[in-house]
Design a protein around this motif. Structure first.
Motif, PDB file in Angstrom:
ATOM      1  N   THR A 160       0.805  -1.187   0.097  1.00 54.86           N
ATOM      2  CA  THR A 160       0.145   0.152   0.002  1.00 54.86           C
ATOM      3  C   THR A 160       0.826   1.342   0.069  1.00 54.86           C
ATOM      4  O   THR A 160       2.248   1.205   0.155  1.00 54.86           O
ATOM      5  CB  THR A 160      -0.941  -0.121   1.193  1.00 54.86           C
ATOM      6  N   ILE A 181       1.794   5.417   6.969  1.00 56.61           N
ATOM      7  CA  ILE A 181       2.217   4.207   7.752  1.00 56.61           C
ATOM      8  C   ILE A 181       3.152   3.282   6.899  1.00 56.61           C
ATOM      9  O   ILE A 181       3.984   2.569   7.451  1.00 56.61           O
ATOM     10  CB  ILE A 181       0.874   3.851   8.511  1.00 56.61           C
ATOM     11  N   ASP A 187      -2.569   0.187  -5.186  1.00 58.46           N
ATOM     12  CA  ASP A 187      -3.111   1.613  -6.030  1.00 58.46           C
ATOM     13  C   ASP A 187      -1.792   2.449  -6.384  1.00 58.46           C
ATOM     14  O   ASP A 187      -0.808   2.039  -5.680  1.00 58.46           O
ATOM     15  CB  ASP A 187      -4.114   2.585  -5.175  1.00 58.46           C
ATOM     16  N   VAL A 198      -5.482   3.441   5.440  1.00 54.87           N
ATOM     17  CA  VAL A 198      -7.085   3.938   5.570  1.00 54.87           C
ATOM     18  C   VAL A 198      -6.994   5.487   5.505  1.00 54.87           C
ATOM     19  O   VAL A 198      -6.205   5.979   6.509  1.00 54.87           O
ATOM     20  CB  VAL A 198      -7.563   3.385   6.760  1.00 54.87           C
ATOM     21  N   HIS A 231     -11.173   5.799   2.803  1.00 55.09           N
ATOM     22  CA  HIS A 231     -10.693   5.357   1.553  1.00 55.09           C
ATOM     23  C   HIS A 231      -9.716   4.153   1.730  1.00 55.09           C
ATOM     24  O   HIS A 231      -8.845   4.253   2.925  1.00 55.09           O
ATOM     25  CB  HIS A 231     -10.393   6.312   0.530  1.00 55.09           C
ATOM     26  N   SER A 265      -7.042   3.271  -3.806  1.00 51.67           N
ATOM     27  CA  SER A 265      -7.859   4.552  -4.340  1.00 51.67           C
ATOM     28  C   SER A 265      -9.163   4.534  -4.631  1.00 51.67           C
ATOM     29  O   SER A 265      -9.692   4.928  -5.647  1.00 51.67           O
ATOM     30  CB  SER A 265      -7.122   5.028  -5.687  1.00 51.67           C
ATOM     31  N   LYS A 316      -8.454  13.265  -3.323  1.00 48.65           N
ATOM     32  CA  LYS A 316      -7.251  13.499  -2.725  1.00 48.65           C
ATOM     33  C   LYS A 316      -5.968  13.369  -3.882  1.00 48.65           C
ATOM     34  O   LYS A 316      -6.234  12.715  -4.765  1.00 48.65           O
ATOM     35  CB  LYS A 316      -6.960  12.022  -2.004  1.00 48.65           C
ATOM     36  N   ARG A 364      -5.393   8.468 -10.433  1.00 45.83           N
ATOM     37  CA  ARG A 364      -4.757   7.195  -9.975  1.00 45.83           C
ATOM     38  C   ARG A 364      -4.938   5.981 -10.786  1.00 45.83           C
ATOM     39  O   ARG A 364      -5.965   6.045 -11.697  1.00 45.83           O
ATOM     40  CB  ARG A 364      -5.193   7.376  -8.656  1.00 45.83           C
ATOM     41  N   LYS A 402      -7.188   9.269  12.082  1.00 52.52           N
ATOM     42  CA  LYS A 402      -7.974   7.965  11.691  1.00 52.52           C
ATOM     43  C   LYS A 402      -8.896   7.461  12.580  1.00 52.52           C
ATOM     44  O   LYS A 402      -9.455   6.679  12.224  1.00 52.52           O
ATOM     45  CB  LYS A 402      -6.645   6.930  11.478  1.00 52.52           C
TER      46      LYS A 402
HETATM   47  O1  LIG Z   1      -3.124   8.187  -1.196  1.00 58.06           O
HETATM   48  C1  LIG Z   1      -3.241   7.383  -0.699  1.00 58.06           C
HETATM   49  O2  LIG Z   1      -3.516   7.320   0.618  1.00 58.06           O
HETATM   50  C2  LIG Z   1      -3.766   6.364   1.423  1.00 58.06           C
HETATM   51  C3  LIG Z   1      -3.656   6.788   3.080  1.00 58.06           C
HETATM   52  O3  LIG Z   1      -2.666   7.313   3.214  1.00 58.06           O
HETATM   53  P1  LIG Z   1      -2.149   7.868   4.503  1.00 58.06           P
HETATM   54  O4  LIG Z   1      -0.808   8.702   4.423  1.00 58.06           O
HETATM   55  O5  LIG Z   1      -3.167   8.718   5.140  1.00 58.06           O
HETATM   56  O6  LIG Z   1      -1.610   6.782   5.491  1.00 58.06           O
HETATM   57  C4  LIG Z   1      -2.965   5.149   0.964  1.00 58.06           C
HETATM   58  O7  LIG Z   1      -3.290   4.015   1.682  1.00 58.06           O
HETATM   59  C5  LIG Z   1      -2.972   5.081  -0.382  1.00 58.06           C
HETATM   60  O8  LIG Z   1      -2.347   3.703  -0.838  1.00 58.06           O
HETATM   61  C6  LIG Z   1      -2.494   6.189  -1.161  1.00 58.06           C
HETATM   62  O9  LIG Z   1      -2.458   6.053  -2.544  1.00 58.06           O
END
Ligand SMILES: O=C1O[C@H](COP(=O)(O)O)[C@@H](O)[C@H](O)[C@H]1O
Length: 244
Positions: free
Chosen positions: A42, A46, A74, A147, A152, A155, A178, A183, A206
């Motif tokens: 991902t 994190i 994604d 998350v 979301h 993507s 976002k 994407r 979160k």
């Molecule tokens: O843009 C994205 O954001 C999510 C969540 O990212 P975070 O920085 O809030 O942890 C991510 O899971 C996704 O892969 C990414 O493309």
């Protein structure tokens, strides 16, 4: 019947180390059983910390990295090497230090790749790569997901038409709420094909989305991200604060 398990640790550093350690064990077990492992990475903050933690763990040496397939859930559709690409961030965090087989590192196409800025063609190309083993999708051992504050995953954004797709393994995403707006993502059915899905979240931003998704709020993509055998919510205490 798929099982959902919630694991809560005190803080983001502990979470990153815990997930990294679990990932190593999962890959070692998959290689012991079948000789190889297939993992979906991902993006997001994190994720970077998990991969950096993995590089710090001596147990990572127990893995035969040349027999690991890496995929992405994604990608931000940007030029190769762009610092905002999930691939670039993963490479910088750890991938470039591992003895991976480049043919088994399945990055999603970049916007200056073979299809140029045609995100539909890039998504179709990735679907073809997923299919190369003879089935629509490889057998993913673990699929990790960050998350978003809005719930979301990958993507797939709440209220966005790509979240509603019930067929196909990949899709282009336009008008992402976002940045960047374009994407490429795995679809929900592709995510749900993984043996285990791990949703990973840290921090107070979160708390709301995690609480709602774990509580079953189906308006949130995260509430639909389930694995065939197991779904793990791997959380720090701030992200878990609203989980009943
Ligand atoms: O843009 C994205 O954001 C999510 C969540 O990212 P975070 O920085 O809030 O942890 C991510 O899971 C996704 O892969 C990414 O493309």
């Amino acid at each position: 019947m798929s099982k959902t398990l919630v694991v809560v640790v005190p803080d983001a550093d502990t979470l990153a180390a815990t997930v990294a350690s679990r990932l190593i064990a999962k890959i070692v077990d998959a290689q012991a059983e079948r000789g190889s492992a297939s993992v979906v990475l991902t993006g997001g903050r994190i994720a970077k910390r998990v991969l950096a933690a993995l590089g710090d763990l001596p147990e990572a040496a127990a893995i035969n990295w040349s027999r690991v397939d890496l995929w992405w859930g994604d990608e931000r559709f940007l030029p190769a090497g762009d610092p905002e690409r999930n691939e670039t961030q993963a490479r910088e965090a750890v991938l470039d230090t591992l003895a991976l087989d480049p043919a088994r590192v399945h990055a999603m196409p970049a916007s200056d790749g073979p299809d140029g800025d045609d995100a539909e063609a890039a998504a179709a190309r990735y679907a073809a790569e997923l299919r190369a083993g003879g089935t629509d999708l490889p057998a993913f051992d673990v699929l990790m997901l960050g998350v978003g504050e809005d719930g979301h995953v990958a993507s797939l954004f709440p209220g966005h038409p790509v979240f509603d797709l019930t067929a196909g393994t990949t899709s282009a995403v336009h008008d992402s709420p976002k940045p960047p707006p374009t994407r490429v993502t795995l679809t929900l059915p592709a995510i749900q094909s993984a043996d285990e899905v791990w949703l990973i979240a840290a921090g107070p931003d979160k708390t709301d989305s995690v609480g709602r998704a774990v509580g079953g709020d189906k308006a949130l993509p995260a509430a639909h991200a389930t694995g065939v055998s197991k779904t793990y919510w791997l959380l720090d205490s701030a992200a878990a604060a609203s989980v009943a």
